[in-house]
Design an enzyme around this catalytic site. Structure first.
Site, PDB file in Angstrom:
ATOM      1  N   LYS A   1      -2.086   6.436  -4.264  1.00 49.87           N
ATOM      2  CA  LYS A   1      -3.195   7.355  -3.977  1.00 49.87           C
ATOM      3  C   LYS A   1      -2.892   8.762  -4.502  1.00 49.87           C
ATOM      4  CE  LYS A   1      -3.711   4.772   0.327  1.00 49.87           C
ATOM      5  NZ  LYS A   1      -2.373   4.561   0.921  1.00 49.87           N
TER       6      LYS A   1
ATOM      7  N   HIS B   1      -7.058   9.876  -2.244  1.00 49.56           N
ATOM      8  CA  HIS B   1      -6.600   9.683  -0.867  1.00 49.56           C
ATOM      9  C   HIS B   1      -7.578  10.272   0.160  1.00 49.56           C
ATOM     10  CE1 HIS B   1      -2.509   9.226   1.370  1.00 49.56           C
ATOM     11  NE2 HIS B   1      -3.494   8.893   2.163  1.00 49.56           N
TER      12      HIS B   1
ATOM     13  N   ASP C   1       0.847  -1.199   0.000  1.00 46.68           N
ATOM     14  CA  ASP C   1       0.000   0.000   0.000  1.00 46.68           C
ATOM     15  C   ASP C   1       0.882   1.248   0.000  1.00 46.68           C
ATOM     16  OD1 ASP C   1      -2.760   1.230   0.427  1.00 46.68           O
ATOM     17  OD2 ASP C   1      -1.539   2.205   1.970  1.00 46.68           O
TER      18      ASP C   1
ATOM     19  N   TYR D   1       3.502   9.854   0.660  1.00 50.58           N
ATOM     20  CA  TYR D   1       4.301   9.200   1.714  1.00 50.58           C
ATOM     21  C   TYR D   1       5.805   9.441   1.515  1.00 50.58           C
ATOM     22  CZ  TYR D   1       0.070   6.455   2.840  1.00 50.58           C
ATOM     23  OH  TYR D   1      -1.195   6.062   3.170  1.00 50.58           O
TER      24      TYR D   1
HETATM   25  N1  LIG Z   1      -5.750   6.137   3.360  1.00 55.06           N
HETATM   26  C1  LIG Z   1      -5.298   6.833   4.370  1.00 55.06           C
HETATM   27  O1  LIG Z   1      -5.677   8.007   4.597  1.00 55.06           O
HETATM   28  C2  LIG Z   1      -4.312   6.206   5.319  1.00 55.06           C
HETATM   29  C3  LIG Z   1      -4.073   6.801   6.581  1.00 55.06           C
HETATM   30  C4  LIG Z   1      -3.163   6.180   7.454  1.00 55.06           C
HETATM   31  C5  LIG Z   1      -2.514   5.021   7.054  1.00 55.06           C
HETATM   32  N2  LIG Z   1      -2.716   4.472   5.799  1.00 55.06           N
HETATM   33  C6  LIG Z   1      -2.030   3.250   5.353  1.00 55.06           C
HETATM   34  O2  LIG Z   1      -2.201   2.249   6.354  1.00 55.06           O
HETATM   35  C7  LIG Z   1      -0.907   1.782   6.777  1.00 55.06           C
HETATM   36  C8  LIG Z   1      -0.980   1.313   8.226  1.00 55.06           C
HETATM   37  O3  LIG Z   1      -1.373   2.376   9.082  1.00 55.06           O
HETATM   38  P1  LIG Z   1      -0.411   3.009  10.193  1.00 55.06           P
HETATM   39  O4  LIG Z   1       0.981   2.830   9.707  1.00 55.06           O
HETATM   40  O5  LIG Z   1      -0.832   4.379  10.464  1.00 55.06           O
HETATM   41  O6  LIG Z   1      -0.727   2.179  11.508  1.00 55.06           O
HETATM   42  P2  LIG Z   1      -0.659   0.622  11.966  1.00 55.06           P
HETATM   43  O7  LIG Z   1      -0.316  -0.259  10.824  1.00 55.06           O
HETATM   44  O8  LIG Z   1      -1.900   0.371  12.729  1.00 55.06           O
HETATM   45  O9  LIG Z   1       0.524   0.654  13.013  1.00 55.06           O
HETATM   46  C9  LIG Z   1       1.862   0.794  12.609  1.00 55.06           C
HETATM   47  C10 LIG Z   1       2.731   0.805  13.862  1.00 55.06           C
HETATM   48  O10 LIG Z   1       2.606  -0.452  14.541  1.00 55.06           O
HETATM   49  C11 LIG Z   1       3.884  -1.019  14.746  1.00 55.06           C
HETATM   50  N3  LIG Z   1       3.734  -2.481  14.512  1.00 55.06           N
HETATM   51  C12 LIG Z   1       3.434  -3.073  13.341  1.00 55.06           C
HETATM   52  N4  LIG Z   1       3.362  -4.408  13.497  1.00 55.06           N
HETATM   53  C13 LIG Z   1       3.633  -4.655  14.805  1.00 55.06           C
HETATM   54  C14 LIG Z   1       3.730  -5.838  15.569  1.00 55.06           C
HETATM   55  N5  LIG Z   1       3.531  -7.047  15.012  1.00 55.06           N
HETATM   56  N6  LIG Z   1       4.040  -5.714  16.890  1.00 55.06           N
HETATM   57  C15 LIG Z   1       4.219  -4.499  17.457  1.00 55.06           C
HETATM   58  N7  LIG Z   1       4.160  -3.334  16.774  1.00 55.06           N
HETATM   59  C16 LIG Z   1       3.856  -3.417  15.458  1.00 55.06           C
HETATM   60  C17 LIG Z   1       4.803  -0.387  13.721  1.00 55.06           C
HETATM   61  O11 LIG Z   1       6.113  -0.308  14.239  1.00 55.06           O
HETATM   62  P3  LIG Z   1       7.474  -0.609  13.376  1.00 55.06           P
HETATM   63  O12 LIG Z   1       7.279  -0.068  12.007  1.00 55.06           O
HETATM   64  O13 LIG Z   1       8.504   0.131  14.147  1.00 55.06           O
HETATM   65  O14 LIG Z   1       7.686  -2.095  13.385  1.00 55.06           O
HETATM   66  C18 LIG Z   1       4.195   1.003  13.564  1.00 55.06           C
HETATM   67  O15 LIG Z   1       4.692   1.903  14.525  1.00 55.06           O
HETATM   68  C19 LIG Z   1      -0.007   2.992   6.534  1.00 55.06           C
HETATM   69  O16 LIG Z   1       1.350   2.659   6.573  1.00 55.06           O
HETATM   70  C20 LIG Z   1      -0.517   3.416   5.181  1.00 55.06           C
HETATM   71  O17 LIG Z   1      -0.007   2.566   4.157  1.00 55.06           O
HETATM   72  C21 LIG Z   1      -3.634   5.047   4.945  1.00 55.06           C
END
Ligand SMILES: NC(=O)c1ccc[n+]([C@@H]2O[C@H](COP(=O)([O-])OP(=O)(O)OC[C@H]3O[C@@H](n4cnc5c(N)ncnc54)[C@H](OP(=O)(O)O)[C@@H]3O)[C@@H](O)[C@H]2O)c1
Length: 325
Positions: A84, A117, A50, A55
């Protein structure tokens, strides 16, 4: 359980676990970090990444894809790539230019899914614009006046030109999705919205499902390390006793239980990690099943809490989160 689901009503599939690539908040993303994460993800079996233009990490994804294709580990057609359209590129003249820029960064000639987005257009910037988020003196995004329906038409043109296989939406509310459905010539096949154990986001999920769209949960782990976490807000979700209990009884980690919960709700998940052991852990979710009782217990954590409320856009006429309409 299958590791892929159909993409909307279109022919084609999307892997239910993808790698999120948004690495930092409010700064330029770390592309080298994401290159390493993408290499680790492909080795761990991920076939869905994704991405998004804003980004700043697409060049890292592109380098990793090129390396793994060269090694013979994957072919381009094995991968599902999402990108996006950023808010400052809603001018219909800029839409295809941005997608071409993303394709250059990703070193590919098409993506599998191109999403708008956010529905909140910001002041036009070219691809080398000074900022991804032009702000006024009050710290609010400076809006642009492009009509969502016109932006969608430009996105449709990208699909017609073969630059993306599918098109969809992100962060749109029900009335915005309805406006697109009522005016489109190509229907959106997918919607990406925030979903975590604290935020079931049920109204928009049910609505989009009824309209035949595939739903992707972003921030599926509740973005536990987000810098804007404030006292009084729930979390981090990993501390919840219910999750600890289910994790212990299943012999799976808490993140695995959460991701499995979303997948059993019919969602695609895109957890972000740059840590190789976690990247592996997050896709190792297909060898266990949550019972109905366990699903109900996890669902009880819902606090209707949105971590991505996008306050800089709260005055925008297309701000999507004022109500459930
Ligand atoms: N469409 C939109 O508007 C939108 C908005 C926000 C996000 N997104 C997409 O969604 C993706 C995911 O969202 P997000 O990055 O905000 O939040 P998330 O995936 O809920 O959380 C990511 C965080 O969790 C940690 N983590 C991941 N796996 C883990 C595990 N197994 N154990 C412990 N900690 C863990 C990661 O740390 P480390 O990396 O340090 O391991 C990171 O700090 C984004 O990267 C992006 O691609 C889209």
């Amino acid at each position: 359980m299958s590791k892929t689901v159909p993409i909307g009503n279109a022919s084609g599939i999307i892997p239910v676990v993808g790698l999120g690539t948004w690495t930092v908040f409010g700064q330029q993303g770390n592309s080298d970090e994401v290159e390493r994460a993408t290499l680790a993800a492909i080795d761990a079996g991920y076939r869905h990444i994704d991405c998004a233009w804003n980004y700043g990490t697409q060049p890292g994804v592109g380098k990793a894809l090129e390396a793994k294709i060269k090694e013979g580990v994957i072919k381009r057609e094995d991968m599902f790539l999402t990108t996006k359209l950023w808010d400052t590129h809603h001018n219909p003249c800029l839409v295809i230019e941005e997608l071409r820029d993303s394709l250059r960064q990703l070193k590919t000639d098409y993506v599998d899914l191109f999403l708008i987005h956010w529905p909140t257009a910001l002041k036009d910037q070219d691809m080398s614009g000074e900022t991804i988020c032009p702000l006024d003196e009050n710290g609010k995004g400076i809006p642009a006046d492009h009509k969502l329906e016109d932006v969608w038409k430009a996105v449709e043109e990208c699909q017609k030109a073969g630059l993306t296989k599918h098109i969809g939406l992100s962060n749109f509310n029900k009335s915005q999705v309805t406006r697109i459905l009522n005016s489109c010539s190509i229907r959106p096949v997918a919607s990406q919205v925030e979903v975590s154990p604290y935020f079931s986001n049920r109204p928009i999920l049910d609505f989009c499902k009824e309209k035949g769209m595939t739903l992707t949960a972003y921030a599926p782990l509740g973005a536990p390390n987000r810098p804007w976490h404030e006292s009084g807000q729930p979390g981090p979700v990993f501390d919840e006793p219910i999750l600890k209990e289910i994790s212990a009884s299943k012999g799976k980690s808490i993140p695995q239980v959460i991701l499995r919960f979303h997948i059993q709700r019919g969602l695609v998940v895109i957890p972000k990690s740059i840590t190789p052991s976690r990247i592996k852990e997050n896709i190792d979710v297909f060898d266990f099943q949550l019972s109905e009782e366990e699903m109900t217990k996890i669902a009880s954590l819902d606090r209707n809490f949105r971590a991505f409320a996008e306050p800089i856009a709260s005055n925008h006429r297309e701000y999507p989160f004022n109500d459930d309409s």
